[in-house]
Design a protein around this motif. Structure first.
Motif, mmCIF file in Angstrom:
data_model
loop_
_atom_site.group_PDB
_atom_site.id
_atom_site.type_symbol
_atom_site.label_atom_id
_atom_site.label_comp_id
_atom_site.label_asym_id
_atom_site.label_seq_id
_atom_site.Cartn_x
_atom_site.Cartn_y
_atom_site.Cartn_z
ATOM 1 N N THR A 28 -8.320 8.362 -0.502
ATOM 2 C CA THR A 28 -9.762 8.451 -0.731
ATOM 3 C C THR A 28 -10.166 7.751 -2.017
ATOM 4 O O THR A 28 -9.360 7.635 -2.954
ATOM 5 N N ASP A 29 -11.409 7.303 -2.072
ATOM 6 C CA ASP A 29 -11.977 6.757 -3.301
ATOM 7 C C ASP A 29 -12.660 7.841 -4.127
ATOM 8 O O ASP A 29 -13.039 7.599 -5.272
ATOM 9 N N THR A 30 -12.832 9.019 -3.561
ATOM 10 C CA THR A 30 -13.391 10.139 -4.309
ATOM 11 C C THR A 30 -12.377 10.571 -5.366
ATOM 12 O O THR A 30 -11.201 10.740 -5.043
ATOM 13 N N PRO A 31 -12.785 10.730 -6.613
ATOM 14 C CA PRO A 31 -11.825 11.116 -7.654
ATOM 15 C C PRO A 31 -11.151 12.449 -7.339
ATOM 16 O O PRO A 31 -11.805 13.402 -6.895
ATOM 17 N N GLN A 73 -5.305 11.589 -3.364
ATOM 18 C CA GLN A 73 -5.948 10.416 -3.952
ATOM 19 C C GLN A 73 -5.568 9.133 -3.238
ATOM 20 O O GLN A 73 -6.355 8.179 -3.184
ATOM 21 N N SER A 74 -4.369 9.102 -2.639
ATOM 22 C CA SER A 74 -3.925 7.891 -1.944
ATOM 23 C C SER A 74 -4.755 7.590 -0.712
ATOM 24 O O SER A 74 -4.660 6.490 -0.155
ATOM 25 N N ASP A 118 -4.990 12.961 6.094
ATOM 26 C CA ASP A 118 -6.258 12.458 6.616
ATOM 27 C C ASP A 118 -7.107 13.578 7.213
ATOM 28 O O ASP A 118 -8.339 13.585 7.061
ATOM 29 N N GLN A 125 1.890 1.826 -3.505
ATOM 30 C CA GLN A 125 0.729 2.158 -4.338
ATOM 31 C C GLN A 125 0.349 3.627 -4.190
ATOM 32 O O GLN A 125 -0.094 4.265 -5.141
ATOM 33 N N ASN A 126 0.534 4.156 -2.982
ATOM 34 C CA ASN A 126 0.211 5.561 -2.724
ATOM 35 C C ASN A 126 1.016 6.511 -3.607
ATOM 36 O O ASN A 126 0.583 7.632 -3.878
ATOM 37 N N LYS A 157 -2.621 5.237 -10.969
ATOM 38 C CA LYS A 157 -2.992 4.390 -12.092
ATOM 39 C C LYS A 157 -2.602 5.072 -13.403
ATOM 40 O O LYS A 157 -2.632 6.291 -13.515
ATOM 41 N N HIS A 194 -14.187 15.878 2.596
ATOM 42 C CA HIS A 194 -15.352 14.999 2.502
ATOM 43 C C HIS A 194 -16.577 15.613 3.170
ATOM 44 O O HIS A 194 -17.714 15.315 2.768
ATOM 45 N N ARG A 206 0.809 -1.218 0.000
ATOM 46 C CA ARG A 206 0.000 0.000 0.000
ATOM 47 C C ARG A 206 0.843 1.268 0.000
ATOM 48 O O ARG A 206 0.537 2.241 -0.678
#
Length: 410
Positions: A391-394, A388-389, A362, A148-149, A153, A369, A145
């Motif tokens: 949250t799922d919000t674009p 983006q790392s 955070d 990935q942060n 993509k 949010h 993870r």
């Protein structure tokens, strides 16, 4: 503040600049109220006023220690304190000077040297960074993870317009942005093309110089800057209207070229002209607000949370332009409760100080949010990737929203 600089820095350019900055500080402490690291840690030495004292002591001859280095390392260089300071203390310039002196005095552990050298040598070089990022994106689902942060993509940038226009502007491609988010500059080119402006690039330009310079490799950073000046100069002479910055972190640095090369006989005049021509994208598009509003008003039904990067609102002192433009074209734009505070990205900070960086991220995301957005937009690649790392919000650049709307309106 009274100063008595040590002989090693007295009568040097850096010493004279630091002395002038230190003498402006009146110890008022207003800066601590808006310092993200002071808010997290509650330590005077992890706020601007405390760090100014540490730098003053070192410049006056007191030997720097690892503790001194740690407190300066924890600074985000967000420059929120500059927006708050009633005395106009240029803290960002002072901390660059102080960090370099401390770096020269305090040897870092091997583990730190390896990481910092990898960042300052790898990130600014596209020929190294691009294949590394491409490889990371190919195996991204398999990465832990924490990695990935840092690996977004893979993004399709779409077509770069080939239309020629009488009006021409130059854009800095940058070092990491073309690999991490190639659509940002492509979207900018498409938006400007729709407004009758051709956006041009030069492959010889690269990193703005901020990465190395802010990691205390001043010579390396200045070399990156000279490379850009040399690459851009023929286009400047040919009459480009502006040098457009789509990453506010790069913009704040390029706007400072004139200052950084003021005493360089070969580059002073050119650097000054480069800085004069440099504009953040949010300074360019408001001139086309009426045209964009006519094309797009009523076609954007999104609720957007806007995160203004520190390098834009504090470094460049640009506020309100992005929100104003987006609202003019019909976007429901929200600012969160702590919109003046840093998200924790701060260039390489999120790699070097991950614990505080993620805590700040955070906190920021919780407030973003709370505005119940469909998406989050910003104006700097580092902020976008960092947010983006978590949250799922674009999360995207605000110009990408404008580009999508124009495409739908055609």
């Amino acid at each position: 503040m009274q100063t008595n600089l040590a002989d090693f820095i007295k009568n040097t350019r850096e010493g004279e600049e630091a002395d002038a900055i230190l003498r402006k500080c009146v110890h008022c402490g207003f800066c601590t109220a808006t310092c993200p690291t002071y808010q997290l840690l509650g330590d005077e030495l992890d706020g601007p006023r405390g760090r100014i004292y540490l730098i003053k002591q070192v410049l006056e001859g007191k030997p720097a220690t690892q503790k001194t280095q740690t407190h300066l390392d924890r600074c985000l260089t967000c420059r929120n304190c500059e927006s708050t300071c009633p005395s106009g203390v240029q803290y960002g310039r002072l901390v660059d000077i102080g960090r370099k002196v401390v770096e020269d005095q305090v040897p870092r552990p091997l583990s730190q040297r390896i990481v910092r050298n990898a960042l300052k040598e790898g990130l600014p070089r596209q020929w190294l960074f691009k294949p590394a990022m491409g490889a990371g994106q190919m195996v991204r689902p398999l990465l832990p993870r924490v990695l990935q942060n840092k690996v977004p993509k893979k993004q399709n940038s779409g077509a770069w317009p080939r239309t020629g226009h009488a009006r021409k502007m130059l854009v800095l491609q940058g070092c990491v942005q073309p690999s991490m988010a190639p659509n940002i500059n492509a979207a900018t080119a498409r938006v400007l093309d729709a407004l009758g402006v051709q956006l041009i690039t030069t492959p010889k330009a690269g990193c703005c110089g901020a990465i190395r310079y802010h990691m205390n490799d001043h010579d390396g950073g200045l070399n990156d800057m000279r490379n850009n000046i040399d690459a851009w100069w023929p286009l400047v002479e040919s009459g480009v209207e502006a040098i457009v910055m789509t990453a506010s972190g790069c913009g704040v640095t390029v706007k400072d070229y004139g200052h950084l090369f003021a005493h360089d006989e070969k580059y002073a005049a050119k650097a000054k002209r480069i800085s004069e021509l440099t504009r953040d994208l949010s300074e360019i598009l408001p001139a086309f607000e009426a045209e964009l509003a006519a094309k797009l008003h009523g076609k954007l039904n999104k609720r957007v949370a806007y995160h203004p990067p520190c390098t834009l609102q504090h470094g460049q002192q640009i506020r309100g332009k992005v929100e104003g433009l987006l609202r003019a074209i019909g976007v429901d734009v929200q600012l969160c409760a702590d919109s003046h505070l840093c998200c924790g990205s701060a260039g390489t900070y999120s790699v070097l100080q991950p614990e505080m960086a993620y805590q700040l991220r955070d906190n920021k995301l919780q407030n973003l949010h709370a505005t119940k957005p469909d998406m989050i937009v910003s104006a700097n690649i580092g902020c976008q990737t960092h947010l983006q790392s978590g949250t799922d919000t674009p999360v995207s650049h605000w110009v990408e929203l404008v580009d999508q709307a124009l495409a739908q309106a055609r």
